[in-house]
Design an enzyme around this catalytic site. Structure first.
Site: not given
Ligand code: DGP
Length: 115
Positions: A31-32, A88, A95-96, A101, A103
């Site tokens: 995760d970023i 989420n 959920q973003s 997905h 986690h």
């Molecule tokens: P959610 O909020 O449950 O939809 O989680 C989305 C996750 O995705 C959040 O923890 C950050 C991660 N994320 C978003 N954009 C990127 C990206 O470009 N690269 C990576 N590695 N993770 C990302």
């Protein structure tokens, strides 16, 4: 592939990511913005919006494969003390990224509160 989907673009290699697992059906990467010492995001290659749509649209074998793979990744990441999986779904759950997905969080003692 959905062209406007960040995770589809990560799966396609258009956006760089630190991959930890890949097979024919799914891909996992760090995760970023990690929320635990170890924070991996596991996604199906097939674009589905969330777990609700996944339950309708994905093959049972793929749904089971995602759960099995989450466990394999936890072993691979040596999360021997335990780990947490979260998915989420929708705005109330914050959920973003609208590509289902899972986690996988661990590598340290996590909060007793889940939300
Ligand atoms: P959610 O909020 O449950 O939809 O989680 C989305 C996750 O995705 C959040 O923890 C950050 C991660 N994320 C978003 N954009 C990127 C990206 O470009 N690269 C990576 N590695 N993770 C990302």
């Amino acid at each position: 592939m959905a062209n406007d989907c960040i995770f589809c673009r990560i799966i396609a290699g258009e956006i760089p990511s630190a991959g930890v697992w890949e097979d024919d059906c799914c891909y996992a990467f760090r995760d970023i913005a990690p929320q635990a010492k170890t924070h991996v995001v596991l996604v199906p290659r097939q674009h589905v919006r969330d777990i609700a749509e996944a339950g309708e649209a994905l093959d049972d074998r793929l749904l089971a494969h995602m759960i099995r793979t989450a466990g394999k990744i936890a072993r691979q990441e040596k999360l021997d003390g335990g780990f947490r999986v979260i998915t989420n779904c929708g705005p109330d759950a914050c959920q973003s990224v609208p590509h289902w997905h899972i986690h996988i969080l661990g590598g340290e003692k996590l909060s007793e509160k889940m939300a």
